[in-house]
Write an enzyme that holds these catalytic residues in place. Structure first.
Site, PDB file in Angstrom:
ATOM      1  N   SER A  89       0.755  -1.111  -0.110  1.00 32.66           N
ATOM      2  CA  SER A  89       0.007   0.103   0.055  1.00 32.66           C
ATOM      3  C   SER A  89       0.884   1.314   0.053  1.00 32.66           C
ATOM      4  O   SER A  89       0.423   2.417  -0.196  1.00 32.66           O
ATOM      5  CB  SER A  89      -0.975  -0.036   1.292  1.00 32.66           C
ATOM      6  OG  SER A  89      -0.167  -0.475   2.362  1.00 32.66           O
ATOM      7  N   HIS A 143      -2.086  -2.852  -6.244  1.00 36.67           N
ATOM      8  CA  HIS A 143      -2.711  -2.451  -5.153  1.00 36.67           C
ATOM      9  C   HIS A 143      -4.173  -2.645  -5.142  1.00 36.67           C
ATOM     10  O   HIS A 143      -4.790  -1.678  -5.487  1.00 36.67           O
ATOM     11  CB  HIS A 143      -2.213  -1.081  -4.694  1.00 36.67           C
ATOM     12  CG  HIS A 143      -2.608  -0.777  -3.248  1.00 36.67           C
ATOM     13  ND1 HIS A 143      -2.767   0.635  -3.010  1.00 36.67           N
ATOM     14  CD2 HIS A 143      -2.908  -1.358  -2.266  1.00 36.67           C
ATOM     15  CE1 HIS A 143      -3.187   0.678  -1.985  1.00 36.67           C
ATOM     16  NE2 HIS A 143      -3.373  -0.432  -1.359  1.00 36.67           N
ATOM     17  N   GLU A 172      -5.232  -0.140  -7.910  1.00 37.69           N
ATOM     18  CA  GLU A 172      -4.044   0.993  -8.068  1.00 37.69           C
ATOM     19  C   GLU A 172      -2.876   0.135  -8.578  1.00 37.69           C
ATOM     20  O   GLU A 172      -2.193  -0.633  -8.012  1.00 37.69           O
ATOM     21  CB  GLU A 172      -3.892   1.681  -6.792  1.00 37.69           C
ATOM     22  CG  GLU A 172      -2.940   2.936  -6.848  1.00 37.69           C
ATOM     23  CD  GLU A 172      -2.659   3.538  -5.743  1.00 37.69           C
ATOM     24  OE1 GLU A 172      -2.698   3.089  -4.693  1.00 37.69           O
ATOM     25  OE2 GLU A 172      -2.631   4.755  -5.782  1.00 37.69           O
ATOM     26  N   ASN A 187      -3.112   6.251  -0.686  1.00 38.83           N
ATOM     27  CA  ASN A 187      -2.729   6.482   0.661  1.00 38.83           C
ATOM     28  C   ASN A 187      -2.239   7.858   0.781  1.00 38.83           C
ATOM     29  O   ASN A 187      -2.116   8.537   1.847  1.00 38.83           O
ATOM     30  CB  ASN A 187      -1.904   5.347   1.009  1.00 38.83           C
ATOM     31  CG  ASN A 187      -2.706   4.303   1.598  1.00 38.83           C
ATOM     32  OD1 ASN A 187      -3.699   4.294   1.960  1.00 38.83           O
ATOM     33  ND2 ASN A 187      -2.359   2.979   1.084  1.00 38.83           N
TER      34      ASN A 187
HETATM   35  N1  CAA Z   1     -16.208 -10.824   0.334  1.00 42.42           N
HETATM   36  C1  CAA Z   1     -17.588 -10.681  -0.645  1.00 42.42           C
HETATM   37  N2  CAA Z   1     -18.389  -9.887  -0.371  1.00 42.42           N
HETATM   38  C2  CAA Z   1     -18.421  -9.036   0.735  1.00 42.42           C
HETATM   39  C3  CAA Z   1     -17.219  -8.878   1.746  1.00 42.42           C
HETATM   40  C4  CAA Z   1     -16.213  -9.737   1.387  1.00 42.42           C
HETATM   41  N3  CAA Z   1     -15.113  -9.876   2.200  1.00 42.42           N
HETATM   42  N4  CAA Z   1     -17.320  -7.752   2.514  1.00 42.42           N
HETATM   43  C5  CAA Z   1     -18.418  -7.418   2.260  1.00 42.42           C
HETATM   44  N5  CAA Z   1     -19.281  -8.092   1.071  1.00 42.42           N
HETATM   45  C6  CAA Z   1     -20.353  -7.692   0.516  1.00 42.42           C
HETATM   46  C7  CAA Z   1     -21.566  -7.957   1.512  1.00 42.42           C
HETATM   47  O1  CAA Z   1     -22.162  -9.298   1.234  1.00 42.42           O
HETATM   48  C8  CAA Z   1     -22.585  -7.096   1.066  1.00 42.42           C
HETATM   49  O2  CAA Z   1     -23.161  -7.266  -0.166  1.00 42.42           O
HETATM   50  P1  CAA Z   1     -24.851  -6.658  -0.619  1.00 42.42           P
HETATM   51  O3  CAA Z   1     -24.876  -5.408  -0.178  1.00 42.42           O
HETATM   52  O4  CAA Z   1     -24.874  -7.030  -2.142  1.00 42.42           O
HETATM   53  O5  CAA Z   1     -25.785  -7.425   0.287  1.00 42.42           O
HETATM   54  C9  CAA Z   1     -21.812  -5.701   0.730  1.00 42.42           C
HETATM   55  O6  CAA Z   1     -20.496  -6.035   0.451  1.00 42.42           O
HETATM   56  C10 CAA Z   1     -21.800  -4.665   1.880  1.00 42.42           C
HETATM   57  O7  CAA Z   1     -21.372  -5.473   3.119  1.00 42.42           O
HETATM   58  P2  CAA Z   1     -22.139  -5.565   4.365  1.00 42.42           P
HETATM   59  O8  CAA Z   1     -23.869  -5.475   4.413  1.00 42.42           O
HETATM   60  O9  CAA Z   1     -21.568  -6.584   5.432  1.00 42.42           O
HETATM   61  O10 CAA Z   1     -21.664  -4.122   5.251  1.00 42.42           O
HETATM   62  P3  CAA Z   1     -21.547  -2.479   4.768  1.00 42.42           P
HETATM   63  O11 CAA Z   1     -22.879  -1.947   3.867  1.00 42.42           O
HETATM   64  O12 CAA Z   1     -21.182  -1.895   5.891  1.00 42.42           O
HETATM   65  O13 CAA Z   1     -20.278  -2.601   3.618  1.00 42.42           O
HETATM   66  C11 CAA Z   1     -18.000  -2.234   3.029  1.00 42.42           C
HETATM   67  C12 CAA Z   1     -18.941  -2.975   4.246  1.00 42.42           C
HETATM   68  C13 CAA Z   1     -18.216  -2.778   1.958  1.00 42.42           C
HETATM   69  C14 CAA Z   1     -16.787  -2.638   3.828  1.00 42.42           C
HETATM   70  C15 CAA Z   1     -18.308  -0.861   3.198  1.00 42.42           C
HETATM   71  O14 CAA Z   1     -18.459  -0.125   4.580  1.00 42.42           O
HETATM   72  C16 CAA Z   1     -17.312   0.054   2.777  1.00 42.42           C
HETATM   73  O15 CAA Z   1     -17.251   0.198   1.518  1.00 42.42           O
HETATM   74  N6  CAA Z   1     -16.160   0.694   3.385  1.00 42.42           N
HETATM   75  C17 CAA Z   1     -15.091   1.380   2.863  1.00 42.42           C
HETATM   76  C18 CAA Z   1     -14.273   0.252   2.333  1.00 42.42           C
HETATM   77  C19 CAA Z   1     -12.813   1.095   1.919  1.00 42.42           C
HETATM   78  O16 CAA Z   1     -12.852   2.438   2.289  1.00 42.42           O
HETATM   79  N7  CAA Z   1     -11.872   0.365   1.693  1.00 42.42           N
HETATM   80  C20 CAA Z   1     -10.703   0.970   1.379  1.00 42.42           C
HETATM   81  C21 CAA Z   1      -9.619   0.734   2.418  1.00 42.42           C
HETATM   82  S1  CAA Z   1      -8.224   1.278   2.198  1.00 42.42           S
HETATM   83  C22 CAA Z   1      -7.473   0.161   1.452  1.00 42.42           C
HETATM   84  O17 CAA Z   1      -7.750  -1.240   1.464  1.00 42.42           O
HETATM   85  C23 CAA Z   1      -6.216   0.174   0.757  1.00 42.42           C
HETATM   86  C24 CAA Z   1      -4.898   0.843   1.699  1.00 42.42           C
HETATM   87  O18 CAA Z   1      -3.904   0.620   1.234  1.00 42.42           O
HETATM   88  C25 CAA Z   1      -5.087   0.982   3.314  1.00 42.42           C
END
Ligand code: CAA
Length: 303
Positions: A122, A143, A155, A193
């Protein structure tokens, strides 16, 4: 070039590694998942199965396709065996520069000469990792975002010496996985990031200064900016240690104090409060509960 990619080896079976295996196997690739310990690999296979079950429940994946995908994943604890017929390797080990440099030296020694070596890092320099190998032109950043099966972005980071053809293959591969690739150059934090972490850090500094509480900060950013999670919840989700180490990469990489990690973040990391994975960060997490409960360390303050 994409037709040359049949076998993908993923190094590391943690959150990112198992998510990457999930999307590749679902798209029909033979996946070799490698980790140093078999228990971690078994746990990763169970996690992939559970995450695929969510898709089956939703009707976006059939039970048959799920079984097919799981059947395409083989697990290995010996890197030399895991990579011997790999067309591309995606390294998703812990974010530690010395560890990654060693892994890339080993990959270079054991992988077929034409294999592309990608890192899911990352923030660690692709150019620096590539310099550990005799094929820096075939080393690239790929990424993925967490959760990998859900997030559309990949990315892609060109190192100083990455061949255009390698970038094109990784762009095509990402599209084939149903993702949206964005190509960037190798500067500390890349783009994701470099922009995300100062926002998270500023949220923590605001909390530290008592400008507002955890809920207020997160609600303002969720409802005001249409972010799916507020920055403090997102920091817990990413892991406070990961946020801290990425901020340090930015801070040392640019030599600019604006990237210095918030003292509160440093304290929390040193105390072992790393967010969701340790059960507590800005929020408190209880297994099996989806309720978001602010940690009592922050809830008693009045805003
Ligand atoms: N595998 C498959 N499906 C998944 C999953 C997984 N690991 N995690 C969640 N889902 C699916 C769920 O089944 C659900 O599907 P539907 O809406 O179609 O029913 C959907 O994703 C949403 O999940 P939840 O209902 O459990 O919960 P939510 O609505 O709160 O969503 C989330 C969870 C997708 C994590 C959402 O909160 C989100 O988008 N959060 C922000 C995530 C983000 O910003 N990620 C980037 C982080 S930074 C990074 O990764 C890089 C870095 O370098 C630090």
């Amino acid at each position: 070039m994409l037709d040359k990619i049949k076998t993908v080896t993923v190094i590391g079976s943690g959150t990112m590694g198992n998510g990457i295996c999930h999307v590749f196997s679902q798209s029909g690739f033979n996946v070799h998942m490698m980790d140093i310990n078999q228990a971690a690999l078994d746990k990763a296979i169970a996690t992939i199965g559970k995450n695929m079950d969510r898709q089956v429940t939703k009707g976006t994946l059939t039970e048959e396709a799920k079984q097919g995908a799981l059947g395409r994943i083989a697990t290995y604890t010996d890197m030399a065996v895991a990579v011997k017929d790999a067309d591309i390797v995606i390294e998703a080990a812990t974010e530690n520069i010395d560890l990654k440099m060693k892994i890339f030296r080993d990959l270079d020694a054991h992988c077929p000469a034409q294999a592309i070596l990608a890192s899911n890092t990352s923030s660690i320099s692709i150019t620096r990792i590539a310099a550990q190998t005799k094929r820096p032109n075939k080393v690239i950043g790929m990424h993925f975002m967490n959760p990998v099966p859900v997030m559309k972005l990949v990315e892609i980071i060109n190192g100083y010496a990455t061949d255009h053809e390698v970038t094109q293959t990784v762009v095509d591969l990402s599209k084939f996985l149903g993702k949206v690739p964005c190509v960037v150059n190798d500067y500390p934090g890349f783009i994701a990031n470099r922009i995300l972490m100062p926002m998270i850090n500023e949220a923590i500094i605001s909390l530290q200064e008592g400008v507002a509480g955890v809920e207020e900060i997160d609600t303002i950013m969720k409802l005001g900016m249409a972010h799916p999670m507020g920055p403090l919840q997102l920091a817990d989700f990413i892991g406070l240690d990961t946020c801290h180490s990425i901020l340090n990469v930015l801070y040392t990489g640019y030599g600019n104090p604006k990237y210095a990690p918030a003292t509160l973040l440093t304290n929390m990391v040193q105390a072992g409060y790393l967010g969701a994975k340790t059960g507590e960060g800005f929020y408190k997490y209880t297994a099996g509960s989806k309720d978001l409960v602010v940690s009592e360390r922050f809830s008693s303050k009045k805003w």
